[in-house]
Scaffold this motif. Structure first.
Motif, PDB file in Angstrom:
ATOM      1  N   LEU A  67     -19.119 -18.259  10.491  1.00 13.37           N
ATOM      2  CA  LEU A  67     -19.598 -16.967  10.977  1.00 13.37           C
ATOM      3  C   LEU A  67     -19.847 -16.969  12.478  1.00 13.37           C
ATOM      4  N   THR A  68     -20.298 -18.101  13.003  1.00 16.70           N
ATOM      5  CA  THR A  68     -20.508 -18.207  14.445  1.00 16.70           C
ATOM      6  C   THR A  68     -20.335 -19.657  14.876  1.00 16.70           C
ATOM      7  N   GLN A  69     -19.791 -19.847  16.054  1.00 21.07           N
ATOM      8  CA  GLN A  69     -19.607 -21.189  16.596  1.00 21.07           C
ATOM      9  C   GLN A  69     -20.796 -21.607  17.465  1.00 21.07           C
ATOM     10  N   LYS A  70     -21.756 -20.693  17.607  1.00 21.94           N
ATOM     11  CA  LYS A  70     -22.927 -20.989  18.437  1.00 21.94           C
ATOM     12  C   LYS A  70     -24.002 -21.684  17.612  1.00 21.94           C
ATOM     13  N   ASN A  71     -25.070 -22.105  18.282  1.00 26.11           N
ATOM     14  CA  ASN A  71     -26.133 -22.858  17.625  1.00 26.11           C
ATOM     15  C   ASN A  71     -26.985 -21.924  16.771  1.00 26.11           C
ATOM     16  N   HIS A  72     -26.694 -21.879  15.485  1.00 24.57           N
ATOM     17  CA  HIS A  72     -27.407 -20.956  14.594  1.00 24.57           C
ATOM     18  C   HIS A  72     -28.683 -21.575  14.021  1.00 24.57           C
ATOM     19  N   GLN A  73     -28.878 -22.873  14.207  1.00 26.86           N
ATOM     20  CA  GLN A  73     -30.072 -23.587  13.737  1.00 26.86           C
ATOM     21  C   GLN A  73     -30.267 -23.491  12.219  1.00 26.86           C
ATOM     22  N   GLY A  74     -29.221 -23.133  11.518  1.00 31.79           N
ATOM     23  CA  GLY A  74     -29.310 -23.095  10.063  1.00 31.79           C
ATOM     24  C   GLY A  74     -29.703 -21.758   9.471  1.00 31.79           C
ATOM     25  N   VAL A  75     -29.693 -20.688  10.277  1.00 26.22           N
ATOM     26  CA  VAL A  75     -30.064 -19.378   9.733  1.00 26.22           C
ATOM     27  C   VAL A  75     -29.306 -18.255  10.449  1.00 26.22           C
ATOM     28  N   ILE A  76     -28.792 -17.335   9.653  1.00 23.09           N
ATOM     29  CA  ILE A  76     -28.115 -16.152  10.174  1.00 23.09           C
ATOM     30  C   ILE A  76     -28.620 -14.942   9.394  1.00 23.09           C
ATOM     31  N   ALA A  77     -28.944 -13.867  10.095  1.00 24.14           N
ATOM     32  CA  ALA A  77     -29.388 -12.629   9.452  1.00 24.14           C
ATOM     33  C   ALA A  77     -28.398 -11.515   9.757  1.00 24.14           C
ATOM     34  N   PHE A  78     -28.083 -10.735   8.739  1.00 22.84           N
ATOM     35  CA  PHE A  78     -27.187  -9.592   8.886  1.00 22.84           C
ATOM     36  C   PHE A  78     -28.029  -8.329   9.041  1.00 22.84           C
ATOM     37  N   ILE A  79     -27.942  -7.714  10.197  1.00 20.60           N
ATOM     38  CA  ILE A  79     -28.752  -6.543  10.503  1.00 20.60           C
ATOM     39  C   ILE A  79     -28.034  -5.278  10.025  1.00 20.60           C
ATOM     40  N   SER A  80     -28.776  -4.428   9.335  1.00 21.02           N
ATOM     41  CA  SER A  80     -28.200  -3.159   8.887  1.00 21.02           C
ATOM     42  C   SER A  80     -28.269  -2.135  10.014  1.00 21.02           C
ATOM     43  N   PRO A  81     -27.187  -1.388  10.244  1.00 19.21           N
ATOM     44  CA  PRO A  81     -27.209  -0.355  11.282  1.00 19.21           C
ATOM     45  C   PRO A  81     -27.893   0.932  10.823  1.00 19.21           C
ATOM     46  N   VAL A  82     -28.342   0.961   9.574  1.00 20.94           N
ATOM     47  CA  VAL A  82     -29.069   2.134   9.073  1.00 20.94           C
ATOM     48  C   VAL A  82     -30.382   1.680   8.446  1.00 20.94           C
ATOM     49  N   ILE A  83     -31.290   2.616   8.281  1.00 21.36           N
ATOM     50  CA  ILE A  83     -32.568   2.348   7.623  1.00 21.36           C
ATOM     51  C   ILE A  83     -32.445   2.737   6.157  1.00 21.36           C
ATOM     52  N   TYR A  84     -32.819   1.831   5.270  1.00 17.54           N
ATOM     53  CA  TYR A  84     -32.788   2.146   3.844  1.00 17.54           C
ATOM     54  C   TYR A  84     -34.012   2.984   3.475  1.00 17.54           C
ATOM     55  N   HIS A  85     -33.837   3.834   2.454  1.00 17.50           N
ATOM     56  CA  HIS A  85     -34.887   4.757   2.048  1.00 17.50           C
ATOM     57  C   HIS A  85     -35.457   4.372   0.685  1.00 17.50           C
ATOM     58  N   GLU A  86     -36.693   4.789   0.444  1.00 17.76           N
ATOM     59  CA  GLU A  86     -37.321   4.604  -0.864  1.00 17.76           C
ATOM     60  C   GLU A  86     -36.859   5.727  -1.786  1.00 17.76           C
ATOM     61  N   LEU A  87     -36.367   5.351  -2.970  1.00 21.58           N
ATOM     62  CA  LEU A  87     -35.847   6.335  -3.909  1.00 21.58           C
ATOM     63  C   LEU A  87     -36.892   7.380  -4.277  1.00 21.58           C
ATOM     64  N   SER A  88     -38.110   6.950  -4.543  1.00 20.92           N
ATOM     65  CA  SER A  88     -39.157   7.895  -4.937  1.00 20.92           C
ATOM     66  C   SER A  88     -39.442   8.912  -3.836  1.00 20.92           C
ATOM     67  N   ASP A  89     -39.383   8.477  -2.570  1.00 21.02           N
ATOM     68  CA  ASP A  89     -39.627   9.391  -1.449  1.00 21.02           C
ATOM     69  C   ASP A  89     -38.514  10.424  -1.339  1.00 21.02           C
ATOM     70  N   VAL A  90     -37.270   9.970  -1.495  1.00 21.68           N
ATOM     71  CA  VAL A  90     -36.136  10.892  -1.389  1.00 21.68           C
ATOM     72  C   VAL A  90     -36.188  11.933  -2.510  1.00 21.68           C
ATOM     73  N   LEU A  91     -36.446  11.467  -3.737  1.00 23.21           N
ATOM     74  CA  LEU A  91     -36.501  12.389  -4.873  1.00 23.21           C
ATOM     75  C   LEU A  91     -37.632  13.398  -4.700  1.00 23.21           C
ATOM     76  N   ALA A  92     -38.796  12.937  -4.255  1.00 24.15           N
ATOM     77  CA  ALA A  92     -39.928  13.843  -4.034  1.00 24.15           C
ATOM     78  C   ALA A  92     -39.577  14.901  -2.993  1.00 24.15           C
ATOM     79  N   ASP A  93     -38.871  14.479  -1.940  1.00 23.28           N
ATOM     80  CA  ASP A  93     -38.471  15.406  -0.884  1.00 23.28           C
ATOM     81  C   ASP A  93     -37.489  16.452  -1.413  1.00 23.28           C
ATOM     82  N   VAL A  94     -36.571  16.033  -2.278  1.00 25.41           N
ATOM     83  CA  VAL A  94     -35.606  16.971  -2.874  1.00 25.41           C
ATOM     84  C   VAL A  94     -36.330  18.006  -3.714  1.00 25.41           C
TER      85      VAL A  94
END
Length: 251
Positions: A67-94
């Protein structure tokens, strides 16, 4: 998706960089941790992860090195470009807006481009939110956002640790659960979807899980006249969502 330098976008690496992302409450799709990584660094990372609900995957060092040739120190995190929502909040809003709930559940759809195409169709057809499991599901990356033509920035995506519990919650909230599967004689055109509805689409390889099928009020299939055994899941989603939209317009 790779950039010009060969690095994969949407990821950060190195213990302190990942800890900073955790402390900043960044939306993280998953964290890959090297098996047998330095004990002191792992302890520091473990403390940062305490009581946090991230998807962790323990992998050999070779996978991180790809995944990377740089010094990852044993950990890589995949950042989401969007914010996930709580299902209960979305349904209540609908419900608060007085809208008729229209949800789409994706069971183990792992192809990024299929996911992006489905999100584009869902947004165009008035789906209020897409629900996905936190494991065995396509990650939201720059590639999926591009395939969705930006729809993933507009339609809420709810990530859940237990898809069955989330569907049961929708069912208890008054939504009709429709499972799209070939394991039925009922055609999708004969299934009423004008009321509060959650449509379940399954993977092309395994379909919808038995647990989710048991929760469905009704099963529906798309007819086939050719010799190929099934449609692409993105096409199937388009057909079903269009049929629901058609019924809503004519009702």
């Amino acid at each position: 998706m790779s950039n010009r330098k060969g690095e994969i976008e949407d990821l950060i690496f190195g213990v302190h960089a990942v800890i900073e992302a955790i402390d900043a409450r960044k939306e993280i799709n998953k964290i890959m941790i090297q098996r047998g990584m330095d004990k002191a660094l792992f302890k520091e990372l473990k403390e940062a992860l305490a009581n946090k609900k991230y998807t962790l995957q323990f992998v050999p060092a070779e996978k991180l090195n790809r995944l990377t040739q740089k010094n990852h120190q044993g950990v890589i995190a995949f950042i989401s470009p969007v914010i996930y929502h709580e299902l209960s909040d979305v349904l209540a809003d609908v419900f608060e807006r007085g809208d008729i709930p229209n949800f789409l559940v994706l069971d183990r759809i792992t192809d990024v481009r299929n996911f992006g195409a489905i999100a584009r169709t869902a947004e165009c057809s008035g789906v209020h939110a897409i629900i996905v499991p936190d494991k065995n599901s396509a990650l939201i990356t720059s590639d999926s956002i591009k395939t969705s033509s930006g729809a993933l920035h507009k339609i809420p995506v709810c990530k859940t640790r237990n898809l069955e519990e989330s569907v049961a919650f929708l069912k208890e909230s008054g939504l009709r659960i429709v499972a799209c599967t070939e394991k039925t004689h009922d055609l999708v055109f004969d299934v009423t979807m004008t009321g509060p509805t959650a449509i379940i689409m399954g993977s092309e390889e395994d379909g919808i899980s038995a647990e989710l099928l048991k929760l469905a009020h009704q099963r529906a299939k798309i007819p086939l006249l050719g010799t190929v055994s099934s449609y692409n899941v993105g096409v199937s989603a388009g057909i079903v969502l269009y049929e629901k939209m058609r019924q809503m317009i004519l009702s």
